[in-house]
Design an enzyme around this catalytic site. Structure first.
Site, PDB file in Angstrom:
ATOM      1  N   ASP A   1       4.819 -20.217  11.490  1.00 35.13           N
ATOM      2  CA  ASP A   1       3.436 -20.050  11.027  1.00 35.13           C
ATOM      3  C   ASP A   1       2.853 -21.455  10.939  1.00 35.13           C
ATOM      4  O   ASP A   1       3.206 -22.241  10.049  1.00 35.13           O
ATOM      5  CB  ASP A   1       3.413 -19.356   9.656  1.00 35.13           C
ATOM      6  CG  ASP A   1       1.988 -19.146   9.137  1.00 35.13           C
ATOM      7  OD1 ASP A   1       1.078 -19.870   9.579  1.00 35.13           O
ATOM      8  OD2 ASP A   1       1.796 -18.269   8.273  1.00 35.13           O
TER       9      ASP A   1
ATOM     10  N   PHE B   1       4.058 -15.772   2.752  1.00 36.41           N
ATOM     11  CA  PHE B   1       2.634 -15.788   2.448  1.00 36.41           C
ATOM     12  C   PHE B   1       2.222 -14.333   2.228  1.00 36.41           C
ATOM     13  O   PHE B   1       2.831 -13.425   2.800  1.00 36.41           O
ATOM     14  CB  PHE B   1       1.815 -16.459   3.560  1.00 36.41           C
ATOM     15  CG  PHE B   1       0.364 -16.546   3.180  1.00 36.41           C
ATOM     16  CD1 PHE B   1      -0.044 -17.389   2.164  1.00 36.41           C
ATOM     17  CD2 PHE B   1      -0.596 -15.742   3.786  1.00 36.41           C
ATOM     18  CE1 PHE B   1      -1.375 -17.439   1.748  1.00 36.41           C
ATOM     19  CE2 PHE B   1      -1.925 -15.786   3.383  1.00 36.41           C
ATOM     20  CZ  PHE B   1      -2.313 -16.637   2.358  1.00 36.41           C
ATOM     21  N   THR B   2       1.190 -14.103   1.408  1.00 34.87           N
ATOM     22  CA  THR B   2       0.848 -12.735   0.997  1.00 34.87           C
ATOM     23  C   THR B   2       0.653 -11.779   2.182  1.00 34.87           C
ATOM     24  O   THR B   2       1.241 -10.699   2.225  1.00 34.87           O
ATOM     25  CB  THR B   2      -0.447 -12.740   0.155  1.00 34.87           C
ATOM     26  OG1 THR B   2      -1.416 -13.516   0.845  1.00 34.87           O
ATOM     27  CG2 THR B   2      -0.231 -13.331  -1.224  1.00 34.87           C
TER      28      THR B   2
ATOM     29  N   TYR C   1     -16.741 -11.600  29.076  1.00 37.38           N
ATOM     30  CA  TYR C   1     -15.750 -10.712  28.453  1.00 37.38           C
ATOM     31  C   TYR C   1     -14.349 -11.031  28.975  1.00 37.38           C
ATOM     32  O   TYR C   1     -13.387 -11.089  28.222  1.00 37.38           O
ATOM     33  CB  TYR C   1     -16.108  -9.262  28.770  1.00 37.38           C
ATOM     34  CG  TYR C   1     -15.265  -8.249  28.037  1.00 37.38           C
ATOM     35  CD1 TYR C   1     -15.646  -7.791  26.778  1.00 37.38           C
ATOM     36  CD2 TYR C   1     -14.092  -7.754  28.591  1.00 37.38           C
ATOM     37  CE1 TYR C   1     -14.885  -6.868  26.093  1.00 37.38           C
ATOM     38  CE2 TYR C   1     -13.315  -6.828  27.906  1.00 37.38           C
ATOM     39  CZ  TYR C   1     -13.716  -6.382  26.660  1.00 37.38           C
ATOM     40  OH  TYR C   1     -12.963  -5.473  25.981  1.00 37.38           O
TER      41      TYR C   1
ATOM     42  N   PHE D   1      -6.579  -9.094  -7.788  1.00 36.58           N
ATOM     43  CA  PHE D   1      -7.099 -10.464  -7.929  1.00 36.58           C
ATOM     44  C   PHE D   1      -8.379 -10.671  -7.120  1.00 36.58           C
ATOM     45  O   PHE D   1      -9.191 -11.523  -7.450  1.00 36.58           O
ATOM     46  CB  PHE D   1      -6.042 -11.502  -7.534  1.00 36.58           C
ATOM     47  CG  PHE D   1      -5.634 -11.448  -6.081  1.00 36.58           C
ATOM     48  CD1 PHE D   1      -4.683 -10.550  -5.655  1.00 36.58           C
ATOM     49  CD2 PHE D   1      -6.210 -12.310  -5.158  1.00 36.58           C
ATOM     50  CE1 PHE D   1      -4.316 -10.498  -4.316  1.00 36.58           C
ATOM     51  CE2 PHE D   1      -5.847 -12.269  -3.822  1.00 36.58           C
ATOM     52  CZ  PHE D   1      -4.898 -11.347  -3.398  1.00 36.58           C
TER      53      PHE D   1
ATOM     54  N   ARG E   1      -3.336 -18.390  -8.904  1.00 41.29           N
ATOM     55  CA  ARG E   1      -2.106 -18.056  -8.176  1.00 41.29           C
ATOM     56  C   ARG E   1      -1.019 -17.811  -9.223  1.00 41.29           C
ATOM     57  O   ARG E   1      -0.216 -18.692  -9.516  1.00 41.29           O
ATOM     58  CB  ARG E   1      -1.709 -19.193  -7.226  1.00 41.29           C
ATOM     59  CG  ARG E   1      -2.562 -19.271  -5.979  1.00 41.29           C
ATOM     60  CD  ARG E   1      -2.164 -18.214  -4.982  1.00 41.29           C
ATOM     61  NE  ARG E   1      -3.173 -17.978  -3.958  1.00 41.29           N
ATOM     62  CZ  ARG E   1      -3.141 -16.933  -3.142  1.00 41.29           C
ATOM     63  NH1 ARG E   1      -2.215 -16.029  -3.243  1.00 41.29           N
ATOM     64  NH2 ARG E   1      -4.054 -16.765  -2.221  1.00 41.29           N
TER      65      ARG E   1
ATOM     66  N   LYS F   1      -7.704 -22.403   9.338  1.00 39.08           N
ATOM     67  CA  LYS F   1      -7.114 -23.597   8.734  1.00 39.08           C
ATOM     68  C   LYS F   1      -6.821 -24.642   9.805  1.00 39.08           C
ATOM     69  O   LYS F   1      -7.277 -25.769   9.724  1.00 39.08           O
ATOM     70  CB  LYS F   1      -5.819 -23.232   7.998  1.00 39.08           C
ATOM     71  CG  LYS F   1      -6.056 -22.443   6.731  1.00 39.08           C
ATOM     72  CD  LYS F   1      -4.761 -22.242   5.966  1.00 39.08           C
ATOM     73  CE  LYS F   1      -4.933 -21.287   4.814  1.00 39.08           C
ATOM     74  NZ  LYS F   1      -5.168 -21.918   3.524  1.00 39.08           N
TER      75      LYS F   1
END
Ligand code: F0G
Length: 482
Positions: A223, A132-133, A80, A455, A389, A266
């Protein structure tokens, strides 16, 4: 480099890996695919993966791990607090990014939650190359506002500009002059800018932004989710960087930023995410939220096995012959489609191949969701699953009116090290066939329209029997083929 020339002059991207573990795929016949698509409400998010032949919905959490990553997972130190695994991951980030501090999180949007809660206040402005969303949503939740100041070329569908993800530095200066630097929480740059087609920014652009930020005492938040594509394009396309190694470019890029965060779904062929910084002060400001929302500081919602795989995956991300595979497959796909007259976003970016649905099915009005209709049609004729998109991904305004998107794209993501070139060729072939029969494709309308994130969950039906007609046309040309 993994691009080889054949004797006949053809140039193809060559896989620099062999496949040691495989997953069986199914390609149901077109009649079944029509049934599955209609059952899924013509929404590719609602398909079962077992009914999909090539899953090009996203490159998030679906990239193939290497033998090295898999074996590292067996050595994970499960504890932990104070896990050796965490120390190995932090040390790798220190080595590659030069950042001393690392805050782990369960995925990219969790990092955004922590960063935005810490630094965005009511009325804050956050200039960025493009949103980005999830980023925009977290900024909004904390009372801030996004200002997109991408260069004009950035939103042109077709272009020859090598760095469509660049920020317009004059506009950045303009925002500072107009609102005052106190209003600006930080400047955000997104590597491999997702929503405009995985387009990179140049190292020079980041240096120019750094200069303006230094003059105004502003932070740069990077990012880095799609970092590797951006690194590859800097080396390929930026004259001043062509003799630098990927490792050198990475270090120079990170030295220009104050906070670096990423989705490891990613970056690094992994899972999870995290925030890196060299500043103890910034680290301490964010630290508490990690323990509140993610988990203890030495795992942050990730399993130790994920962390081990990420440590190795980050090292692999510095190998040009590994990170070139995605962009080169995408370039191949974009070039072949362009040659056949299919409208695609150019130049080829990272992440995936983006088809311009506004042009492909120009006869479908935007309120009948051209990109969504194209996504449904492509699944029916090929079993390839892409992501809409466009207008379907927007939300209605407060009065219930459609907000029409300025781009209608069908994104076909290219998960790294997953598909072979023959599979990519299959997708290209079916897209070209569909383009030849594009007049058969019709629009969609909602039968079940959620108020937000429609969506993801919304269900739609075809406005006519165009899908049945498409199947008939396919059967005429391919009587025996799946
Ligand atoms: N930033 C960028 C640039 C992304 O592309 C994503 C995710 C995130 C942040 C959020 O990370 O999903 O780990 O929470 N993009 C995925 C996609 C969802 O399909 O493009 P996450």
């Amino acid at each position: 480099m993994s691009k080889v020339k054949f004797f006949n002059g053809e140039s193809i991207p060559l896989e620099m890996h062999k496949v040691m573990i495989v997953q069986k795929l199914e390609l149901p016949p077109i009649e079944k695919r029509l049934e599955y698509m209609q059952k899924a409400g013509n929404n590719t998010f609602l398909l079962n993966n077992r009914d999909v032949y090539m899953d090009m919905l996203t490159d998030s959490g679906v990239n193939a791990m290497s033998d090295q990553q898999q074996s590292a997972m067996l050595l994970a130190d499960d504890s932990y607090a104070g896990s050796e695994t965490f120390t190995r991951l932090t040390n790798k980030l220190t080595e590659l990014f030069g950042t001393e501090y690392f805050l782990p999180a369960h995925q990219g949007r969790a990092c955004e939650n922590i960063i935005m809660q810490t630094f965005v206040k009511e009325g804050s402005i956050i200039p960025m190359n493009y949103h980005f969303t999830t980023t925009k949503a977290h900024i909004g939740l904390n009372g801030g506002r996004v200002e997109e100041i991408i260069i004009e070329e950035g939103t042109n569908v077709t272009s020859k500009h090598p760095f469509k993800g660049n920020m317009d530095t004059d506009k950045l200066q303009g925002l500072i002059d107009e609102h005052g630097k106190e209003k600006i929480a930080f400047v955000r740059m997104e590597a491999g800018t997702n929503l405009i087609g995985g387009q990179p920014f140049s190292l020079q652009n980041l240096k120019d932004i750094r200069k303006i930020c230094d003059e105004n005492g502003l932070m740069i938040v990077l990012d880095a989710s799609l970092l590797t594509d951006n690194l590859y394009f800097i080396k390929e396309r930026e004259e001043a960087c062509k003799d630098m190694t990927i490792r050198e470019i990475t270090k120079e890029m990170m030295d220009l930023c104050d906070i670096i965060y990423f989705s490891a779904r990613k970056l690094g062929f992994g899972r999870g995410g995290g925030i890196s910084t060299s500043s103890k002060e910034l680290y301490l400001e964010m630290r508490e939220l990690v323990t509140l929302y993610e988990g203890f500081l030495t795992y942050g919602g990730m399993s130790v096995r994920e962390m081990e795989a990420l440590t190795v995956g980050l090292e692999e991300s510095m190998d040009e012959s590994i990170i070139c595979q995605g962009p080169q497959f995408i370039e191949y796909m974009v070039n072949e489609l362009e040659k056949a007259g299919v409208p695609v976003v150019t130049p080829a970016g990272g992440l995936g191949c983006h088809i311009d649905a506004m042009e492909f099915v120009s006869h479908i009005p935007q309120h009948e969701y051209p990109a969504g209709a194209l996504a449904a049609a492509l699944y029916i004729v090929s079993g390839v699953r892409g992501m809409e998109r466009g207008t379907m991904s927007e939300q209605r305004d407060e009065d219930g009116n459609e907000v029409l998107s300025n781009m209608e794209l069908l994104r076909l993501a290219m998960p790294r090290r997953v598909f072979t070139l023959s599979q990519v060729k299959y997708a290209i072939d079916r897209i070209i066939w569909l383009h030849g029969h594009r007049e058969l494709i019709g629009g969609l309308r909602f039968t079940d329209e959620p108020k937000s994130l429609r969506f993801f969950f919304g269900e739609l039906e075809a406005v006519s029997d165009w899908q049945e007609k498409l199947v008939e046309a396919f059967r005429k040309d391919f009587p025996d083929s799946l």
